[in-house]
Each structure stands twice: as structure tokens, then as C-alpha cells.
Design a protein around this motif. Structure first.
Motif, PDB file in Angstrom:
ATOM      1  N   VAL A 157     -16.536  12.796  -3.361  1.00 23.19           N
ATOM      2  CA  VAL A 157     -17.126  11.793  -4.260  1.00 23.19           C
ATOM      3  C   VAL A 157     -17.906  10.872  -3.664  1.00 23.19           C
ATOM      4  O   VAL A 157     -17.640  10.621  -2.451  1.00 23.19           O
ATOM      5  N   ILE A 206     -19.502  13.680  -8.399  1.00 22.46           N
ATOM      6  CA  ILE A 206     -18.110  14.178  -7.901  1.00 22.46           C
ATOM      7  C   ILE A 206     -18.869  15.599  -7.669  1.00 22.46           C
ATOM      8  O   ILE A 206     -19.415  16.279  -8.390  1.00 22.46           O
ATOM      9  N   LEU A 220     -11.059  17.672 -11.350  1.00 21.28           N
ATOM     10  CA  LEU A 220     -11.867  16.648 -11.966  1.00 21.28           C
ATOM     11  C   LEU A 220     -10.815  15.359 -12.172  1.00 21.28           C
ATOM     12  O   LEU A 220     -11.175  14.275 -12.207  1.00 21.28           O
ATOM     13  N   SER A 230     -11.931  11.993 -13.656  1.00 21.19           N
ATOM     14  CA  SER A 230     -13.296  12.451 -14.478  1.00 21.19           C
ATOM     15  C   SER A 230     -12.807  13.665 -15.253  1.00 21.19           C
ATOM     16  O   SER A 230     -11.496  13.877 -15.375  1.00 21.19           O
ATOM     17  N   ASP A 231     -13.454  14.442 -16.090  1.00 22.68           N
ATOM     18  CA  ASP A 231     -12.914  15.351 -16.790  1.00 22.68           C
ATOM     19  C   ASP A 231     -14.336  16.250 -17.556  1.00 22.68           C
ATOM     20  O   ASP A 231     -15.530  15.999 -16.856  1.00 22.68           O
ATOM     21  N   LYS A 257     -17.735  15.061 -18.269  1.00 24.18           N
ATOM     22  CA  LYS A 257     -18.762  14.263 -17.438  1.00 24.18           C
ATOM     23  C   LYS A 257     -19.343  15.349 -16.654  1.00 24.18           C
ATOM     24  O   LYS A 257     -19.803  14.899 -15.529  1.00 24.18           O
ATOM     25  N   ALA A 277     -20.212  16.633 -11.191  1.00 23.25           N
ATOM     26  CA  ALA A 277     -19.886  15.844 -12.460  1.00 23.25           C
ATOM     27  C   ALA A 277     -20.130  14.487 -11.951  1.00 23.25           C
ATOM     28  O   ALA A 277     -20.370  13.965 -10.828  1.00 23.25           O
ATOM     29  N   LEU A 278     -19.926  13.593 -13.001  1.00 24.74           N
ATOM     30  CA  LEU A 278     -20.021  12.031 -12.838  1.00 24.74           C
ATOM     31  C   LEU A 278     -18.775  11.413 -12.797  1.00 24.74           C
ATOM     32  O   LEU A 278     -17.835  11.920 -13.483  1.00 24.74           O
ATOM     33  N   GLN A 279     -18.509  10.247 -12.270  1.00 21.92           N
ATOM     34  CA  GLN A 279     -17.313   9.666 -12.095  1.00 21.92           C
ATOM     35  C   GLN A 279     -16.842   8.974 -13.626  1.00 21.92           C
ATOM     36  O   GLN A 279     -17.796   8.599 -14.318  1.00 21.92           O
TER      37      GLN A 279
END
Length: 134
Positions: free
Chosen positions: A31, A36, A71, A76-77, A80, A132-134
Motif C-alpha cells: 500500500v 494498493i 484486497l 479494499s474490494d 476499487k 486498486a484504490l484504498q
């Protein structure tokens, strides 16, 4: 380093629960500054069992479960995800993977590449890495 004096965050390595220990000198997730980075996930279960002898579909489902765990381990998921890169050993698996992936991803449609490769570690059939994004 000067770049960290202006509000940037040091990268933070994470190995989320539910994933087998990394098999080399890397972390499952890094991160940094709201992004991510998920290292390549192979079809290996949480106990370290390699799904080498399982069909492609079972391997694909395990890899996507690993990605979801990675994630979730950093808050996250799938919604994202910004980019997903998939390596498969046989381009003939593309349509099967696309069906499994679409069901798994739902409404999320991150940028994606599916890259045929000649071989993967341990004779496995699929590997996925992501941002991915946080």
C-alpha cells in the motif's frame, strides 16, 4: 528521501490472513499513497496447497478468491480495482475465465489484460496481479 517530506506515505507491506505465506522475497500487498498493489496470486489455498491437478476453472476461482482476500486485508474490494493483469497458460481458457471473472467482478469493470504465457510456477494455469484504490 525528499519525496516523503511532502506528505507522501512510505510503502506498507501486508500479508493478509487467509493467504499462504509468500513463496519468495515479496509481500502479497503493498500500500502506497492510496494505491494498493497486489502481487501475482496463484491458485494456492490458504494452507499453501497448490491446485496444480485441479481444472482451470477451479484454479481461476481460487485465484480470484485470493485476490479478494488480498484486497479485503487492506480494506479494499473488487469495486476499487483499477487494473487487473491475468496470465494464463492456454489462450483457449480465455472464454471460461471471462465468464468466471464477470460473475466474480459483478458491476466492477477495471482495466484488464489477459496475457497468454508458456508456463507458470508449479505447473499452475493462471496468475493474477492487480492495482486498486484504498
Amino acid at each position: 528521501m525528499d519525496q516523503y517530506k511532502h506528505g507522501a506515505q512510505y510503502p506498507r507491506a501486508v500479508n493478509p490472513a487467509g493467504l499462504a505465506a509468500p513463496g519468495g522475497h515479496y509481500s502479497h500487498v503493498l500500500v502506497a499513497n492510496g494505491l494498493i498493489f497486489v502481487s501475482g496470486q496463484l491458485p494456492i489455498d490458504g494452507d499453501g496447497g497448490k491446485l496444480t491437478d485441479r481444472p482451470f476453472e477451479a484454479q481461476a476461482e481460487q485465484v480470484l478468491a485470493n485476490l479478494a482476500s488480498a484486497l479485503a486485508g487492506v480494506g479494499s474490494d473488487v469495486n476499487k480495482l483499477a487494473q487487473v493483469r491475468v496470465y494464463i497458460v492456454d489462450v483457449g481458457h480465455w472464454s471460461s475465465f471471462n465468464e468466471i471473472y464477470a460473475r466474480w467482478a459483478g458491476d466492477a469493470r477495471p482495466a484488464r489484460a489477459v496475457v497468454p504465457v508458456p508456463a507458470l510456477h508449479f505447473g499452475l494455469k493462471i496468475e493474477i496481479e492487480a492495482i486498486a484504490l484504498q
